[in-house]
Design a protein around this motif. Structure first.
Motif, short mmCIF file in Angstrom:
data_model
loop_
_atom_site.label_atom_id
_atom_site.label_comp_id
_atom_site.label_asym_id
_atom_site.label_seq_id
_atom_site.Cartn_x
_atom_site.Cartn_y
_atom_site.Cartn_z
N PRO A 193 -3.51 13.42 17.40
CA PRO A 193 -2.46 14.45 17.29
C PRO A 193 -1.23 13.94 16.55
N GLU A 194 -0.86 14.62 15.47
CA GLU A 194 0.37 14.28 14.75
C GLU A 194 1.51 15.05 15.40
N GLN A 195 2.57 14.36 15.71
CA GLN A 195 3.64 14.94 16.52
C GLN A 195 4.95 15.05 15.73
N LYS A 320 2.26 20.43 15.96
CA LYS A 320 1.43 19.29 16.21
C LYS A 320 0.12 19.57 15.49
N HIS A 321 -0.40 18.60 14.77
CA HIS A 321 -1.71 18.79 14.13
C HIS A 321 -2.75 18.08 14.96
N ASN A 322 -3.71 18.85 15.41
CA ASN A 322 -4.73 18.30 16.28
C ASN A 322 -5.97 17.97 15.44
N PHE A 447 -11.82 18.17 11.56
CA PHE A 447 -11.05 19.40 11.42
C PHE A 447 -9.65 19.17 11.92
N GLU A 448 -8.72 19.83 11.27
CA GLU A 448 -7.32 19.72 11.67
C GLU A 448 -6.86 21.09 12.14
N PHE A 449 -6.62 21.21 13.44
CA PHE A 449 -6.12 22.46 14.02
C PHE A 449 -4.59 22.37 13.98
MG MG Z 1 -2.32 15.92 8.78
#
Ligand code: MG
Ligand code: ADP
Length: 699
Positions: A193-195, A320-322, A447-449
């Motif tokens: 996760p990108e925060q 946030k990118h999951n 995959f990036e949600f």
């Molecule tokens: Mg990203």
């Protein structure tokens, strides 16, 4: 004495290395089996682990332990007990038993349960989750746990998450076996996760009631400069921010959290941190810890870290990118297109399982990211639209296209898996283009949600993803389980083709921020839930209750209780925002406006004393305009206050949430429009709280 990063990394974690060092061999083996294979843990094993854990913790300065859990508040909870045990003569020893490790009984009556726990039964239980390592923070040994009621219903986010991982594991493994890949014994999902977050000065924060009570600003004129120059994105870090990030990295590393990248984001004062991905369950725990450490380290540097989805109007919010994928115990990423033919077939099956899952359960995916805060972002041209679609990129879309049209698997040739796959191009990781407008994008091998809000636990979206994919995999399994080997390739091909035809409507590679897409999506029959109250009822829709109960993720009553809590949270959030706005406007903003007018008026009086001939045109014009604005704000805030009282008298939870969304929020917007206009001429020494310009540009 300074530590090197490898020495520092995980130094406060009871990780595999420590376990191997500290535990007797047979105990280590038994524990490993529990962790890797989800087997039951015997109490004598727990006892031995507890002793080793306590010794290690005491060596590292710990005096207490706590069961650490994730109730439905969205935060983490803990209750500390010390290790001390009196042994007479005023002496103590440090003790910790297997029973204390495995089970806790916090008095849980004040945690939300949505009616699951009868009021007379205040007890809740916490149960050790050995798959997420224990760690030390502030002199306490933290034991990650699941939290449930007396009758075994989940009261937290971890329990259903673990259940969903198990469901996916079960279904994915069965599909792999039927495809002939029998070496695989288990499949786990992985998450990175990108925060995103904002940093503002602590002194500024303290002066803003809106930030203190609601996490976002409710008033505030636009600064002369916003983010239009995009000069902040990836910009040089200011020394104060760099020092913060440095310490944050170190604190996270000690906790075994692999913080990897950090950079400035698009908005001024906005930043991002991304870790290296991990098993979903661990990644979720780590993200909770990361958010906590972000706040804590900020305090030390004179900052406050804002994790709200939309702290500043007119400035990009935080998400946030999951990043999500599935990995086998043999080390294969199932979403990696790979080089060998067999893996390609496998890849296509799993890819289509995800595509089908997202199409069928797009409503649940939208639900999983719904919150009052995130409603300000989704569909607002800074974050993906509220419509859930998939970006696959041109190459993969072309591959699916040719499968659909039988171009790759011509009926005339004798098709085997091998020949089918050799014609598939190999997808180099970075040939998939970036499309920032897509809510769910294939990015080479995962995959990036991207619809997640910055403050929410990532547990919810992953529960939905895991469960939905488990379901489509189980359907695939049903189709394939009785197919003889020689027919397998052909059957898989037909299956893929059918899935593509049925679900390709959810694939969209274009710009998701346009009105054309909204119209097109409607034509395709895709869901478009604009707000949280719009989407919440899908939780209790039959198709979704069936999904969750079939895979034992939630019982029906767990769903009902969570639905109630979500509704309640939404209404409460906006209630607090509305009350805060009324308070700020009446006690701070309108008085500031009065004082501004008063200054102009007293200047007029003084000028008139000197000579009636001196012009007072500017002052009078200003007073006139401010006076009209004053009236406008007063009326709007009175209406807001009256509507809050109406809301307080309502009892239907869904009706109430809708009332907050439709009426209270637009009342608030009414107040804000006029107030922000007036704020632009209030002298800086009169406005009793810092302006947008001050908060965003003076760090
Ligand atoms: Mg990203
Ligand atoms: P970007 O999004 O800029 O392309 P990366 O590709 O490095 O950046 O990955 C972003 C995030 O995705 C990181 O947290 C990374 O660890 C995570 N990630 C990479 N591979 C996987 C995977 N197989 N499963 C889950 N997350 C992954």
């Amino acid at each position: 004495m300074s530590m090197t990063v490898p020495q520092m990394y995980g130094s406060l974690v009871f990780n595999d290395k420590v376990m191997r060092d500290k535990l007797p061999k047979d105990i280590y083996k038994a524990l490993r089996k529990t962790i890797d294979k989800n087997t039951h843990l015997e109490i004598d094993v727990a006892n031995a682990v507890a002793i080793a854990m306590k010794e290690w913790a005491v060596e590292h300065g710990a005096t207490h332990f706590t069961h650490w859990f994730q109730p439905l508040t969205g935060f983490t909870a803990e209750k500390h007990d010390s290790f001390i045990s009196p042994v007479g003569d005023g002496e103590v020893i440090m003790e910790f038993s297997g029973k204390e490790l495995v089970k806790g009984e916090p008095d849980a009556s004040s945690f939300p349960s949505g009616g699951l726990r009868a009021t007379f039964e205040a007890r809740g239980y916490t149960a050790w989750d050995p798959t997420s390592p224990a760690f030390i923070k502030d002199g306490t040994l933290y034991i990650p746990t699941a939290f449930c009621s007396y009758s075994g219903e989940a009261l937290d986010k971890k329990t259903p998450l673990l259940r969903s991982m198990e469901a996916l594991n079960r279904e994915a493994t069965r599909v792999l076996h039927v495809l002939g890949n029998t070496a695989v014994q288990s499949v786990t999902t992985t998450v990175g996760p990108e925060q995103e977050y904002f940093l503002i000065d602590k002194e500024d924060f303290k002066l803003r009631k809106d930030l203190i009570f609601t996490g976002r600003t409710l008033l505030g004129a636009k600064p002369p400069k916003g983010q239009e120059m995009e000069d902040h994105y990836f910009g040089t870090l200011k020394p104060r921010v760099a020092a913060y990030m440095h310490e944050l990295d170190e604190e996270l590393w000690k906790l075994g959290i692999p913080a990897k990248t950090k950079h400035n984001e698009v908005a001024p004062a906005q930043h991002e941190l991304a870790p290296v991905f991990d098993t979903t369950n661990v990644a979720v725990d780590h993200n909770q810890l990361t958010m906590e450490m972000m706040r804590k380290v900020a305090e030390k540097h004179g900052f406050v870290c804002l994790l709200h989805e939309k702290p500043f109007d007119g400035i990009n919010g935080s998400g946030k990118h999951n990043n999500w994928s599935m990995t086998t115990d043999t080390g294969v990423n199932l979403l990696d297109p790979g080089k060998t033919p067999a893996e390609n077939i496998q890849f296509l099956v799993f890819l289509m399982a995800v595509v089908s899952a997202v199409d069928k359960y797009a409503d649940l995916m939208r639900l999983s990211v719904a919150s009052a805060g995130n409603d300000h972002r989704l569909g607002a041209n800074e974050a993906p639209p509220a419509i859930i679609s998939i970006f696959l990129g041109d190459e993969l879309t072309a591959v699916l296209d040719s499968i659909e049209k039988d171009a790759f698997f011509g009926k005339q040739e004798k098709v085997t898996m091998e020949t089918g796959a050799t014609v598939l191009p190999h997808f180099a990781k970075d040939t998939t283009d970036r499309n920032r407008t897509s809510p769910f994008a294939f990015t080479g091998n995962k995959f990036e949600f991207r619809s997640l809000g910055s403050s929410l636990s990532v547990a919810g979206p992953n529960i939905v993803l895991n469960t939905a994919v488990a379901e489509t995999l189980s359907e695939i399994y049903e189709e394939l389980k009785d197919v003889p080997a020689e027919k397998m390739a052909e059957t898989v091909r037909e299956l893929l083709k059918k899935a593509i035809l049925e679900h390709k409507r959810v694939i969209f590679n274009g710009n998701g921020y346009t009105d054309e897409w909204v119209a097109e999506a409607e034509k395709r029959g895709l869901y478009n839930y604009k707000s949280t109250p719009d989407v919440l009822p899908v939780f209790v829709a039959d198709k979704n209750v069936d999904l969750f109960t079939k895979h034992h993720i939630y019982t029906e009553s767990e769903i009902k209780s969570r639905y109630e809590i979500l509704l309640e949270n939404y209404s409460k959030t906006i209630h607090i925002e509305a009350q805060t706005m009324v308070d700020m406007v009446n006690r701070q903003f309108l008085p500031a406006l009065m004082e501004t007018m008063d200054r102009a008026a007293s200047l007029v009086a003084k000028k008139q004393q000197i000579s009636a001939a001196i012009s007072c045109k500017a002052e009078l014009a200003r007073i006139e305009k401010l006076s009209a604005q004053y009236d406008g704000i007063y009326e709007a805030v009175e209406k807001l206050a009256a509507d809050i009282r109406i809301a307080e008298g309502m009892s239907d939870e869904l009706g109430l949430a809708k009332f907050y969304q439709a009426t209270i929020l637009s009342d608030m917007a009414e107040v804000r429009v006029i107030a922000d206009e007036a704020e632009a001429v209030i002298p800086e020494d009169i406005l009793p709280y810092p302006s947008y310009a001050k908060m965003l540009f003076y760090v």
